[in-house]
Enzyme design. Structure first.
Site, PDB file in Angstrom:
ATOM      1  N   GLN A 180       3.003   5.537  -3.061  1.00  0.00           N
ATOM      2  CA  GLN A 180       3.371   4.342  -2.897  1.00  0.00           C
ATOM      3  C   GLN A 180       4.836   4.541  -2.099  1.00  0.00           C
ATOM      4  OE1 GLN A 180       2.169   5.090  -5.966  1.00  0.00           O
ATOM      5  NE2 GLN A 180       0.543   3.501  -6.285  1.00  0.00           N
ATOM      6  N   GLN A 202       1.796   3.342   2.754  1.00  0.00           N
ATOM      7  CA  GLN A 202       1.254   2.633   1.272  1.00  0.00           C
ATOM      8  C   GLN A 202       2.229   1.795   0.700  1.00  0.00           C
ATOM      9  OE1 GLN A 202      -0.825   5.080  -1.199  1.00  0.00           O
ATOM     10  NE2 GLN A 202      -1.043   3.604  -2.656  1.00  0.00           N
TER      11      GLN A 202
END
Length: 364
Positions: A180, A202
């Site tokens: 992430q 992401q």
């Protein structure tokens, strides 16, 4: 009692999956379209009871200039300009950021409200960094998604115009953990982003908490690239997927019927590559609406994913209204999403959805 009644209505409606009368044999209750509309009107009401009345200040009392060349500005970094403000800032401050790529990790503390940032154009004024959730911070522990943000806003009444917020972490392979990489995190109420770009892969845009308005913005990513538990309106935005496998545009986190949150996309367009879900049900009561939005063929026919939890199919609120394009057909959508009527869509398609009549007037 109102909350309890609403809980019954929404749960029964979700089980019904249509607007027809559906008896519940266990308790004799009946769900009607009228009852459902009462719930829709409440959840999309002009006054959201869980938020305080917003009182914005739009006229600047001070202007600061950031320029990479110290001869032409007050500061050479954005963070130093922010740090120069008093701990309890109470007037609108405009920070003008000249063209250039600012390689820095920026955070606005909660006490410094009423900050406006304006660049010379999203293609000219760029803020970038490359942290990921798995990267270790100063404590030696992984940063996590929250702290991976290139730019983090924790103060209310923030405004940004003509700036790109970028996380340069590379596109991760499908299913990779700890990748992430947030470009911007907004963790405060009453924020506005106009003609901005959010670039990442992401978890690009962490729409964390609060009421937010995104106007004519570009948002790029792969998986859950707009995510969080904000109450936000995306108006005229371009949403672009960059995955060659499966991806997801949204992951809305609403976990309770009491949370007056959700994402609404109006007059937007969705393009890019890969096979894209419109949303994944991160929260049990996840809520996302798309209206008047162009959807390219990359949208998966089913449209939505339940996060692997069938129970969420009874409580989420996923709807479309008058969307166009090859990916907009609702014929093969999951049974627990809904093609909205005009009356059902009305609460979600104007600034009233975010109480904009309080804090957005005369902004444009």
């Amino acid at each position: 009692m109102l909350v309890q009644n609403l809980f019954v209505l929404v749960t029964l409606f979700s089980i019904a999956s249509s607007s027809s009368l559906v008896p519940n044999e266990s308790n004799g209750l009946v769900v009607t379209e009228e009852a459902y509309m009462s719930w829709v009107k409440y959840m999309g009401s002009l006054r959201h009871s869980l938020f305080q009345k917003a009182q914005n200040k739009l006229k600047p009392c001070r202007t600061i200039k950031v320029n990479k060349n110290p001869k032409y500005g007050d500061f050479v970094t954005i963070q130093k300009a922010i740090d120069s403000l008093p701990p309890m800032n109470l007037c609108r401050v405009l920070i003008f950021i000249t063209a250039g790529t600012y390689r820095e990790k920026v955070e606005i503390p909660a006490t410094k409200a009423f900050i406006s940032m304006e660049g010379e154009g999203a293609d000219k004024t760029i803020v970038e960094w490359s942290d990921t959730a798995e990267k270790k911070g100063q404590s030696g522990q992984p940063l996590g998604t929250f702290s991976s943000a290139t730019f983090a806003v924790n103060s209310p009444y923030f405004i940004a115009k003509n700036i790109t917020f970028k996380n340069k972490a590379p596109l991760p392979p499908s299913g990779a953990l700890g990748k992430q990489a947030v470009a911007l995190r907004i963790s405060a109420d009453t924020a506005v982003f106009i003609d901005c770009k959010f670039v990442g892969a992401q978890d690009t845009l962490y729409d964390h908490i609060g009421r937010h308005y995104f106007k004519n913005c570009y948002i790029e990513g792969s998986v859950d690239f707009i995510f969080g538990n904000g109450l936000s309106l995306y108006d005229g935005c371009h949403l672009r997927a960059i995955t060659n496998s499966y991806g997801a545009l949204t992951a809305q986190k609403r976990d309770s019927l009491l949370e007056e949150t959700g994402f609404s996309f109006v007059n937007c367009k969705v393009t890019g590559s890969g096979a894209l879900y419109l949303g994944r049900a991160w929260g049990t009561f996840s809520r996302v609406v798309f209206a008047y939005t162009y959807m390219d063929k990359i949208i998966t026919p089913r449209g939505w994913y339940d996060w692997g939890d069938k129970n969420r199919e009874m409580t989420v609120f996923y709807g479309q209204y008058k969307c166009t394009g090859p990916g907009a057909s609702s014929g093969s959508r999951v049974s627990w999403s809904r093609e909205l009527t005009q009356q059902e869509a009305e609460p979600f398609i104007s600034v009233s959805f975010i109480d904009g009549h309080e804090w957005l007037p005369n902004m444009f």
